[in-house]
Design a protein around this motif. Sequence first.
Motif, PDB file in Angstrom:
ATOM      1  N   GLU A  56       0.924  -1.535   0.262  1.00 54.72           N
ATOM      2  CA  GLU A  56       0.304   0.144   0.056  1.00 54.72           C
ATOM      3  C   GLU A  56       0.666   1.437  -0.261  1.00 54.72           C
ATOM      4  O   GLU A  56       1.703   1.342   0.518  1.00 54.72           O
ATOM      5  CB  GLU A  56      -0.798   0.030   0.905  1.00 54.72           C
ATOM      6  CG  GLU A  56      -1.546   1.194   1.472  1.00 54.72           C
ATOM      7  CD  GLU A  56      -2.877   0.915   2.784  1.00 54.72           C
ATOM      8  OE1 GLU A  56      -3.223   0.103   2.741  1.00 54.72           O
ATOM      9  OE2 GLU A  56      -2.580   1.831   3.337  1.00 54.72           O
ATOM     10  N   VAL A  75      -5.219   6.586   1.072  1.00 60.69           N
ATOM     11  CA  VAL A  75      -4.153   5.673  -0.132  1.00 60.69           C
ATOM     12  C   VAL A  75      -4.124   6.113  -1.475  1.00 60.69           C
ATOM     13  O   VAL A  75      -5.113   6.458  -1.777  1.00 60.69           O
ATOM     14  CB  VAL A  75      -4.881   4.392  -0.339  1.00 60.69           C
ATOM     15  CG1 VAL A  75      -5.009   3.602  -0.910  1.00 60.69           C
ATOM     16  CG2 VAL A  75      -5.053   3.863   1.615  1.00 60.69           C
ATOM     17  N   LYS A  84      -6.674   0.574   0.933  1.00 58.36           N
ATOM     18  CA  LYS A  84      -6.229  -0.393   2.529  1.00 58.36           C
ATOM     19  C   LYS A  84      -6.284  -1.208   2.374  1.00 58.36           C
ATOM     20  O   LYS A  84      -7.352  -2.016   2.149  1.00 58.36           O
ATOM     21  CB  LYS A  84      -7.273   0.668   3.592  1.00 58.36           C
ATOM     22  CG  LYS A  84      -7.020   2.024   4.500  1.00 58.36           C
ATOM     23  CD  LYS A  84      -7.187   2.007   4.878  1.00 58.36           C
ATOM     24  CE  LYS A  84      -6.471   3.994   5.626  1.00 58.36           C
ATOM     25  NZ  LYS A  84      -7.949   4.467   7.055  1.00 58.36           N
TER      26      LYS A  84
END
Length: 110
Positions: A56, A75, A84
């Motif tokens: 991520e 994100v 996420k």
Amino acid sequence: MSHVLADRVHETSTTAGTGTLDLDGAVDGRQSFVDGIGDGNTTYYCIEDEATGEWEVGLGTVTDASPDTLSRDTVYASTNSYAKVDFAANEKNVFVGLPAIKAGDIIGPS
């Protein structure tokens, strides 16, 4: 609160789920998020779980606490379709890195 980038900021975390990460301390030869970025500041981050291949990239906020933490506020890219990642409790690498989308080098999902 400021937005800060710093070199050689690299910690590990075994936090599971999609929430704020508890940081386990700086990797040898690197600096912690609190030392490099500072309490209350935001920074770009990358989280990599080598055991699962999940990752991520995003923007988070550093908190000097016991333990120190990194929130996952926004994100930009991930192995979970730009959302996420629900990480397992494996040891993960957590480090500062400039996301390609913020550098103007938009090449699409990898």
